[in-house]
Write a protein that holds these residues in place. Structure first.
Motif, PDB file in Angstrom:
ATOM      1  N   GLU A  63       0.877  -1.189   0.000  1.00 33.23           N
ATOM      2  CA  GLU A  63       0.000   0.000   0.000  1.00 33.23           C
ATOM      3  C   GLU A  63       0.902   1.224   0.000  1.00 33.23           C
ATOM      4  O   GLU A  63       1.789   1.341   0.838  1.00 33.23           O
ATOM      5  CB  GLU A  63      -0.891  -0.058   1.249  1.00 33.23           C
ATOM      6  CG  GLU A  63      -1.547   1.236   1.679  1.00 33.23           C
ATOM      7  CD  GLU A  63      -2.567   1.749   0.683  1.00 33.23           C
ATOM      8  OE1 GLU A  63      -2.191   2.579  -0.159  1.00 33.23           O
ATOM      9  OE2 GLU A  63      -3.734   1.314   0.759  1.00 33.23           O
ATOM     10  N   ASP A  64       0.709   2.108  -0.991  1.00 29.07           N
ATOM     11  CA  ASP A  64       1.623   3.251  -1.095  1.00 29.07           C
ATOM     12  C   ASP A  64       1.199   4.444  -0.238  1.00 29.07           C
ATOM     13  O   ASP A  64       1.977   5.364  -0.053  1.00 29.07           O
ATOM     14  CB  ASP A  64       1.809   3.677  -2.559  1.00 29.07           C
ATOM     15  CG  ASP A  64       0.505   4.063  -3.219  1.00 29.07           C
ATOM     16  OD1 ASP A  64      -0.539   3.504  -2.819  1.00 29.07           O
ATOM     17  OD2 ASP A  64       0.518   4.907  -4.118  1.00 29.07           O
ATOM     18  N   GLU A  65      -0.038   4.436   0.269  1.00 31.69           N
ATOM     19  CA  GLU A  65      -0.430   5.526   1.162  1.00 31.69           C
ATOM     20  C   GLU A  65       0.031   5.184   2.568  1.00 31.69           C
ATOM     21  O   GLU A  65      -0.512   4.281   3.212  1.00 31.69           O
ATOM     22  CB  GLU A  65      -1.946   5.729   1.124  1.00 31.69           C
ATOM     23  CG  GLU A  65      -2.411   6.428  -0.141  1.00 31.69           C
ATOM     24  CD  GLU A  65      -3.900   6.243  -0.376  1.00 31.69           C
ATOM     25  OE1 GLU A  65      -4.682   6.948   0.261  1.00 31.69           O
ATOM     26  OE2 GLU A  65      -4.268   5.369  -1.167  1.00 31.69           O
ATOM     27  N   ASP A 118      -3.202  -3.003  -2.194  1.00 33.01           N
ATOM     28  CA  ASP A 118      -3.835  -1.820  -2.755  1.00 33.01           C
ATOM     29  C   ASP A 118      -3.868  -2.016  -4.279  1.00 33.01           C
ATOM     30  O   ASP A 118      -3.136  -2.853  -4.817  1.00 33.01           O
ATOM     31  CB  ASP A 118      -2.995  -0.589  -2.378  1.00 33.01           C
ATOM     32  CG  ASP A 118      -3.612   0.703  -2.868  1.00 33.01           C
ATOM     33  OD1 ASP A 118      -4.852   0.773  -2.987  1.00 33.01           O
ATOM     34  OD2 ASP A 118      -2.842   1.652  -3.133  1.00 33.01           O
ATOM     35  N   ASN A 150      -3.987   0.832  -6.895  1.00 36.83           N
ATOM     36  CA  ASN A 150      -3.113   1.805  -7.567  1.00 36.83           C
ATOM     37  C   ASN A 150      -1.811   1.946  -6.799  1.00 36.83           C
ATOM     38  O   ASN A 150      -1.776   2.508  -5.715  1.00 36.83           O
ATOM     39  CB  ASN A 150      -3.807   3.161  -7.674  1.00 36.83           C
ATOM     40  CG  ASN A 150      -4.962   3.095  -8.648  1.00 36.83           C
ATOM     41  OD1 ASN A 150      -4.821   2.591  -9.763  1.00 36.83           O
ATOM     42  ND2 ASN A 150      -6.121   3.550  -8.219  1.00 36.83           N
TER      43      ASN A 150
HETATM   44 CA    CA Z   1      -2.574   3.661  -3.865  1.00 34.35          CA
END
Ligand code: CA
Length: 229
Positions: free
Chosen positions: A8-10, A52, A54
């Motif tokens: 998850e990039d957030e 996730d 995106n």
């Molecule tokens: Ca994302």
């Protein structure tokens, strides 16, 4: 201790999830880059993966599909941001076991994670061999294998669970809520279409003619049952 991978990039979301799962005595590994996470997942065993969609460099759908192609069978929970992504997850044969839409409540996420980890426990504790055979279909519970006329059929874990549950009790109709409870381990409003999508995909794999099924029948207006004729 359960090993859980979060891609998850957030960072806020990732840290929040990690914090709560660590409270549940899970060992967390997290990545913000899709490609790095994918490479790690290929080579390290996990009891559960949260993906996730995106992500930088490799998106969650491609990660999920590629892991399944490489025979990685860990349960996968997709984190989706938009409702249109749900159709993508369910429609593209990603091999994900479940999804949750953002923004989600931590309470709901924890319920999902617990249900999925429970499933892992049940699977790994099964020792007895339970075989179900009906017409051309053959189900082996301990090996989680399905074949039709001796040809191996690849099912996702949830598809197998659905089929095995119904085939164990032929002729018994399960409504969508029953199936959510028994197979997914939860019953949240609005997720009944998850069951329909899984049934459709299951039929496309096991039925000669999914429009006139021989194994998984529809009980109109109620739900589904395994053929007992
Ligand atoms: Ca994302």
């Amino acid at each position: 201790m359960k090993r859980v991978l979060i891609i998850e990039d957030e960072q806020d979301i990732s840290e929040l999830i990690a914090l709560h799962l660590e409270d549940m005595d899970c060992n967390i590994t997290s990545f913000r880059d899709g490609r790095e996470g994918y490479n790690y997942a290929l080579n390290n065993p996990f009891d559960l993966m949260l993906l996730d969609i995106n992500l930088p460099r490799m998106n969650g759908i491609d990660i999920c599909r590629s892991l399944r192609t490489n025979k990685i069978k860990s349960p996968i929970l997709m984190l989706t941001a938009r409702s249109e992504e749900i159709d993508k997850i369910l429609g593209l044969e990603t091999g994900a076991d479940d999804y949750i839409t953002k923004p989600f409540s931590i309470r709901e996420l924890i319920a999902r994670v617990k249900a999925m980890l429970r499933r892992v426990d049940i699977d790994t504790n099964v020792e007895e061999s339970e075989i179900i055979a009906y017409k051309d279909i053959h189900l082996d519970k301990s090996k989680r294998k399905v074949s039709i006329a001796n040809e191996r059929i690849e099912l996702t874990p949830k598809e197998f669970d659905l089929l095995y549950l119904m085939a164990s009790n032929p002729g018994v109709t399960y409504d969508r809520k029953d199936l959510l409870n028994l197979v997914w381990g939860y019953d949240f409003e609005g997720y009944e279409h998850t069951v329909n999508s899984h049934i459709n995909r299951l039929r496309s794999k096991i039925e000669k003619d999914p429009a006139a099924p021989e194994y998984v029948l529809t009980t109109w207006g109620v739900g589904y049952r395994f053929n007992d004729a």
